[in-house]
Design a protein around this motif. Structure first.
Motif, PDB file in Angstrom:
ATOM      1  N   ARG A   1       0.818  -1.223   0.000  1.00  0.00           N
ATOM      2  CA  ARG A   1       0.000   0.000   0.000  1.00  0.00           C
ATOM      3  C   ARG A   1       0.849   1.270   0.000  1.00  0.00           C
ATOM      4  NH1 ARG A   1      -3.237  -2.229   5.099  1.00  0.00           N
ATOM      5  NH2 ARG A   1      -1.046  -2.619   5.563  1.00  0.00           N
ATOM      6  N   ALA A   2       2.169   1.140   0.019  1.00  0.00           N
ATOM      7  CA  ALA A   2       3.032   2.325   0.061  1.00  0.00           C
ATOM      8  C   ALA A   2       2.777   3.224  -1.156  1.00  0.00           C
ATOM      9  CB  ALA A   2       4.497   1.923   0.148  1.00  0.00           C
TER      10      ALA A   2
ATOM     11  N   LYS B   1       5.441  11.309  -9.883  1.00  0.00           N
ATOM     12  CA  LYS B   1       6.779  10.936 -10.365  1.00  0.00           C
ATOM     13  C   LYS B   1       7.466   9.994  -9.385  1.00  0.00           C
ATOM     14  CE  LYS B   1       8.036  14.890 -13.230  1.00  0.00           C
ATOM     15  NZ  LYS B   1       8.931  16.057 -13.346  1.00  0.00           N
ATOM     16  N   ARG B   2       7.282  10.252  -8.096  1.00  0.00           N
ATOM     17  CA  ARG B   2       7.867   9.359  -7.081  1.00  0.00           C
ATOM     18  C   ARG B   2       7.324   7.940  -7.224  1.00  0.00           C
ATOM     19  NH1 ARG B   2       6.555  10.994  -1.697  1.00  0.00           N
ATOM     20  NH2 ARG B   2       7.485   9.027  -1.132  1.00  0.00           N
ATOM     21  N   ILE B   3       6.047   7.831  -7.521  1.00  0.00           N
ATOM     22  CA  ILE B   3       5.470   6.494  -7.700  1.00  0.00           C
ATOM     23  C   ILE B   3       6.175   5.795  -8.853  1.00  0.00           C
ATOM     24  CG2 ILE B   3       3.412   5.206  -8.398  1.00  0.00           C
ATOM     25  CD1 ILE B   3       1.777   7.410  -6.931  1.00  0.00           C
ATOM     26  N   HIS B   4       6.316   6.511  -9.968  1.00  0.00           N
ATOM     27  CA  HIS B   4       6.964   5.908 -11.132  1.00  0.00           C
ATOM     28  C   HIS B   4       8.412   5.528 -10.824  1.00  0.00           C
ATOM     29  CE1 HIS B   4       8.001   4.979 -15.209  1.00  0.00           C
ATOM     30  NE2 HIS B   4       8.962   5.880 -15.179  1.00  0.00           N
ATOM     31  N   LYS B   5       9.098   6.369 -10.081  1.00  0.00           N
ATOM     32  CA  LYS B   5      10.514   6.129  -9.781  1.00  0.00           C
ATOM     33  C   LYS B   5      10.716   5.063  -8.696  1.00  0.00           C
ATOM     34  CE  LYS B   5      14.668   8.517  -8.236  1.00  0.00           C
ATOM     35  NZ  LYS B   5      15.218   9.738  -7.678  1.00  0.00           N
ATOM     36  N   GLU B   6       9.996   5.183  -7.599  1.00  0.00           N
ATOM     37  CA  GLU B   6      10.236   4.332  -6.432  1.00  0.00           C
ATOM     38  C   GLU B   6       9.357   3.084  -6.369  1.00  0.00           C
ATOM     39  OE1 GLU B   6      10.267   6.753  -2.883  1.00  0.00           O
ATOM     40  OE2 GLU B   6      11.223   8.391  -3.995  1.00  0.00           O
ATOM     41  N   TYR B   7       8.246   3.096  -7.086  1.00  0.00           N
ATOM     42  CA  TYR B   7       7.310   1.971  -7.032  1.00  0.00           C
ATOM     43  C   TYR B   7       6.914   1.536  -8.438  1.00  0.00           C
ATOM     44  CZ  TYR B   7       7.085   3.475  -2.193  1.00  0.00           C
ATOM     45  OH  TYR B   7       7.409   3.826  -0.903  1.00  0.00           O
ATOM     46  N   ALA B   8       7.888   1.477  -9.308  1.00  0.00           N
ATOM     47  CA  ALA B   8       7.630   1.159 -10.719  1.00  0.00           C
ATOM     48  C   ALA B   8       6.920  -0.183 -10.897  1.00  0.00           C
ATOM     49  CB  ALA B   8       8.934   1.183 -11.506  1.00  0.00           C
ATOM     50  N   ASP B   9       7.136  -1.098  -9.981  1.00  0.00           N
ATOM     51  CA  ASP B   9       6.492  -2.404 -10.076  1.00  0.00           C
ATOM     52  C   ASP B   9       5.165  -2.472  -9.321  1.00  0.00           C
ATOM     53  OD1 ASP B   9       8.572  -3.399 -11.636  1.00  0.00           O
ATOM     54  OD2 ASP B   9       9.734  -4.001  -9.877  1.00  0.00           O
ATOM     55  N   GLY B  10       4.784  -1.373  -8.699  1.00  0.00           N
ATOM     56  CA  GLY B  10       3.545  -1.350  -7.919  1.00  0.00           C
ATOM     57  C   GLY B  10       2.316  -1.218  -8.793  1.00  0.00           C
ATOM     58  N   ASN B  11       1.173  -1.324  -8.166  1.00  0.00           N
ATOM     59  CA  ASN B  11      -0.088  -1.291  -8.918  1.00  0.00           C
ATOM     60  C   ASN B  11      -0.548   0.122  -9.282  1.00  0.00           C
ATOM     61  OD1 ASN B  11      -0.811  -0.530  -6.302  1.00  0.00           O
ATOM     62  ND2 ASN B  11      -2.770  -1.582  -6.382  1.00  0.00           N
TER      63      ASN B  11
ATOM     64  N   ALA C   1       1.785   2.515 -10.650  1.00  0.00           N
ATOM     65  CA  ALA C   1       2.788   3.141 -11.518  1.00  0.00           C
ATOM     66  C   ALA C   1       2.190   3.647 -12.833  1.00  0.00           C
ATOM     67  CB  ALA C   1       3.937   2.175 -11.783  1.00  0.00           C
ATOM     68  N   GLN C   2       1.404   2.837 -13.482  1.00  0.00           N
ATOM     69  CA  GLN C   2       0.819   3.226 -14.766  1.00  0.00           C
ATOM     70  C   GLN C   2      -0.180   4.368 -14.575  1.00  0.00           C
ATOM     71  OE1 GLN C   2       2.400   2.091 -17.231  1.00  0.00           O
ATOM     72  NE2 GLN C   2       1.088   2.590 -18.919  1.00  0.00           N
ATOM     73  N   GLU C   3      -1.009   4.255 -13.558  1.00  0.00           N
ATOM     74  CA  GLU C   3      -1.992   5.309 -13.286  1.00  0.00           C
ATOM     75  C   GLU C   3      -1.286   6.639 -13.012  1.00  0.00           C
ATOM     76  OE1 GLU C   3      -5.531   6.355 -10.062  1.00  0.00           O
ATOM     77  OE2 GLU C   3      -4.614   4.368 -10.029  1.00  0.00           O
ATOM     78  N   ALA C   4      -0.157   6.586 -12.313  1.00  0.00           N
ATOM     79  CA  ALA C   4       0.590   7.807 -12.006  1.00  0.00           C
ATOM     80  C   ALA C   4       1.058   8.495 -13.286  1.00  0.00           C
ATOM     81  CB  ALA C   4       1.772   7.481 -11.102  1.00  0.00           C
ATOM     82  N   LEU C   5       1.533   7.714 -14.249  1.00  0.00           N
ATOM     83  CA  LEU C   5       1.972   8.306 -15.520  1.00  0.00           C
ATOM     84  C   LEU C   5       0.820   8.986 -16.252  1.00  0.00           C
ATOM     85  CD1 LEU C   5       4.409   5.555 -16.820  1.00  0.00           C
ATOM     86  CD2 LEU C   5       5.014   7.835 -15.974  1.00  0.00           C
ATOM     87  N   TRP C   6      -0.327   8.336 -16.280  1.00  0.00           N
ATOM     88  CA  TRP C   6      -1.497   8.939 -16.930  1.00  0.00           C
ATOM     89  C   TRP C   6      -1.862  10.255 -16.244  1.00  0.00           C
ATOM     90  CZ3 TRP C   6      -3.090   7.639 -21.545  1.00  0.00           C
ATOM     91  CH2 TRP C   6      -2.913   6.336 -22.007  1.00  0.00           C
ATOM     92  N   LYS C   7      -1.792  10.278 -14.914  1.00  0.00           N
ATOM     93  CA  LYS C   7      -2.122  11.487 -14.176  1.00  0.00           C
ATOM     94  C   LYS C   7      -1.124  12.608 -14.480  1.00  0.00           C
ATOM     95  CE  LYS C   7      -4.940   9.849 -10.389  1.00  0.00           C
ATOM     96  NZ  LYS C   7      -5.979  10.859 -10.531  1.00  0.00           N
TER      97      LYS C   7
END
Length: 128
Positions: free
Chosen positions: A38-39, A64-74, A76-82
């Motif tokens: 859940r991080a 951006k932190r999600i993409h960088k630090e949690y690239a394998d998390g659930n 990551a893709q949504e963060a890029l779209w946002k």
């Protein structure tokens, strides 16, 4: 406190509308339990809160932190779209095109690839 206890407290505070406390708890959760699945949800929630407050710069930083630090998390893709959407809303079409092209190149799903290319093409012609 355990991760579950902190998460439950955060959700109770969010339901109660205590946004300052919620931000602090999501920060605490992510810092204390970075390996918890859940991080990235906590960082996503921080981005969404920043968006709700109209702070697109801070929201983008969280995404951006999600993409960088949690690239394998659930998330990551949504963060890029946002990020792409917020860049378009700010009129930063060139960077939005870059994000959408990145999504298209790395999309695992054909539908996402097509959608990202369409968004990139739209942003190339100018932001609304």
């Amino acid at each position: 406190k355990t991760a579950d206890e902190v998460w439950a407290l955060t959700e109770r505070e969010r339901t109660a509308g205590n946004l300052r406390t919620v931000r602090a708890l999501y920060d605490y959760f992510e810092a204390s339990y970075p390996k918890d699945p859940r991080a990235d949800d906590a960082v996503m929630a921080l981005g969404q809160l920043a968006e709700q407050e109209g702070d697109t710069t801070r929201a983008i930083a969280h995404y951006k932190r999600i993409h960088k630090e949690y690239a394998d998390g659930n998330k990551a893709q949504e963060a890029l779209w946002k990020i792409g959407s917020l860049l378009v809303s700010r009129g930063d079409c060139e960077r939005a095109v870059g994000i959408y092209r990145y999504i298209a190149r790395n999309a695992e799903d054909e539908e996402d690839k097509v959608r990202a290319e369409e968004k990139a093409t739209a942003a190339e012609t100018g932001c609304p």
